[in-house]
Design a protein around this motif. Structure first.
Motif, PDB file in Angstrom:
ATOM      1  N   UNK A  70       0.830  -1.202   0.000  1.00 17.07           N
ATOM      2  CA  UNK A  70       0.000   0.000   0.000  1.00 17.07           C
ATOM      3  C   UNK A  70       0.867   1.256   0.000  1.00 17.07           C
ATOM      4  N   UNK A  71       1.990   1.206   0.690  1.00 18.80           N
ATOM      5  CA  UNK A  71       2.897   2.357   0.729  1.00 18.80           C
ATOM      6  C   UNK A  71       3.443   2.661  -0.658  1.00 18.80           C
ATOM      7  N   UNK A  72       3.875   1.615  -1.361  1.00 18.24           N
ATOM      8  CA  UNK A  72       4.382   1.788  -2.724  1.00 18.24           C
ATOM      9  C   UNK A  72       3.278   2.281  -3.656  1.00 18.24           C
ATOM     10  N   UNK A  73       2.072   1.754  -3.490  1.00 16.36           N
ATOM     11  CA  UNK A  73       0.940   2.168  -4.330  1.00 16.36           C
ATOM     12  C   UNK A  73       0.642   3.654  -4.133  1.00 16.36           C
ATOM     13  N   UNK A  74       0.663   4.089  -2.898  1.00 16.98           N
ATOM     14  CA  UNK A  74       0.402   5.499  -2.592  1.00 16.98           C
ATOM     15  C   UNK A  74       1.450   6.394  -3.263  1.00 16.98           C
ATOM     16  N   UNK A  75       2.685   5.967  -3.224  1.00 15.71           N
ATOM     17  CA  UNK A  75       3.775   6.770  -3.789  1.00 15.71           C
ATOM     18  C   UNK A  75       3.770   6.780  -5.316  1.00 15.71           C
ATOM     19  N   UNK A  76       3.191   5.751  -5.933  1.00 14.95           N
ATOM     20  CA  UNK A  76       3.245   5.614  -7.391  1.00 14.95           C
ATOM     21  C   UNK A  76       1.868   5.475  -8.025  1.00 14.95           C
ATOM     22  N   UNK A  77       0.874   6.107  -7.430  1.00 15.21           N
ATOM     23  CA  UNK A  77      -0.502   5.900  -7.851  1.00 15.21           C
ATOM     24  C   UNK A  77      -0.728   6.211  -9.327  1.00 15.21           C
ATOM     25  N   UNK A  78      -0.231   7.331  -9.805  1.00 14.56           N
ATOM     26  CA  UNK A  78      -0.439   7.703 -11.208  1.00 14.56           C
ATOM     27  C   UNK A  78       0.182   6.673 -12.154  1.00 14.56           C
ATOM     28  N   UNK A  79       1.353   6.198 -11.812  1.00 12.97           N
ATOM     29  CA  UNK A  79       2.006   5.169 -12.630  1.00 12.97           C
ATOM     30  C   UNK A  79       1.161   3.888 -12.666  1.00 12.97           C
ATOM     31  N   UNK A  80       0.600   3.515 -11.532  1.00 10.89           N
ATOM     32  CA  UNK A  80      -0.232   2.314 -11.468  1.00 10.89           C
ATOM     33  C   UNK A  80      -1.487   2.465 -12.328  1.00 10.89           C
ATOM     34  N   UNK A  81      -2.083   3.629 -12.287  1.00  9.63           N
ATOM     35  CA  UNK A  81      -3.241   3.896 -13.146  1.00  9.63           C
ATOM     36  C   UNK A  81      -2.855   3.724 -14.611  1.00  9.63           C
ATOM     37  N   UNK A  82      -1.739   4.289 -14.998  1.00  9.98           N
ATOM     38  CA  UNK A  82      -1.284   4.175 -16.387  1.00  9.98           C
ATOM     39  C   UNK A  82      -1.019   2.717 -16.778  1.00  9.98           C
ATOM     40  N   UNK A  83      -0.404   1.970 -15.889  1.00  8.98           N
ATOM     41  CA  UNK A  83      -0.115   0.560 -16.190  1.00  8.98           C
ATOM     42  C   UNK A  83      -1.401  -0.230 -16.379  1.00  8.98           C
ATOM     43  N   UNK A  84      -2.398   0.037 -15.544  1.00  2.00           N
ATOM     44  CA  UNK A  84      -3.680  -0.662 -15.669  1.00  2.00           C
ATOM     45  C   UNK A  84      -4.427  -0.204 -16.920  1.00  2.00           C
ATOM     46  N   UNK A  85      -4.421   1.090 -17.174  1.00  2.00           N
ATOM     47  CA  UNK A  85      -5.174   1.633 -18.306  1.00  2.00           C
ATOM     48  C   UNK A  85      -4.547   1.289 -19.652  1.00  2.00           C
ATOM     49  N   UNK A  86      -3.261   1.509 -19.796  1.00  2.00           N
ATOM     50  CA  UNK A  86      -2.623   1.385 -21.113  1.00  2.00           C
ATOM     51  C   UNK A  86      -2.016   0.009 -21.383  1.00  2.00           C
ATOM     52  N   UNK A  87      -1.567  -0.674 -20.330  1.00  2.00           N
ATOM     53  CA  UNK A  87      -0.936  -1.977 -20.527  1.00  2.00           C
ATOM     54  C   UNK A  87      -1.854  -3.139 -20.149  1.00  2.00           C
ATOM     55  N   UNK A  88      -3.015  -2.813 -19.560  1.00  2.00           N
ATOM     56  CA  UNK A  88      -3.942  -3.861 -19.156  1.00  2.00           C
ATOM     57  C   UNK A  88      -3.458  -4.659 -17.956  1.00  2.00           C
TER      58      UNK A  88
END
Length: 83
Positions: A6-24
């Motif tokens: 959760x700590x890593x997710x909080x720090x990299x939230x925008x990147x995670x959104x992009x990975x889910x959206x663009x890379x599936x």
């Protein structure tokens, strides 16, 4: 599927959104080492909801077909849990 804290997710939230959206990519977020939530793309969510709707529709069709009188939504839900 990728798992992160959760700590890593909080720090990299925008990147995670992009990975889910663009890379599936499907990303599981863990708290204290246990999976608690997932980030998935909108296409995956729509597919999941369509599958749930299909299951619910089939359960309802069977309940109607088997119905020999009045029933409630709670009764149908309880029966589904036991199947």
């Amino acid at each position: 599927m990728t798992a992160i804290s959760a700590t890593e997710a909080r720090a990299n939230f925008q990147e995670l959104i992009n990975r889910a959206e663009y890379k599936g990519e499907r990303i599981v977020i863990e708290r204290h080492g246990k999976p608690v939530v997932a980030i998935i793309g909108l296409d995956d969510l729509k597919l999941l909801e369509a599958v749930e709707d299909a299951i619910d529709s089939e359960v309802l069709r069977r309940a109607i077909a088997e119905n020999d009188g009045f029933t409630t939504l709670d009764a149908i839900t309880e029966k589904r849990k036991n199947e």
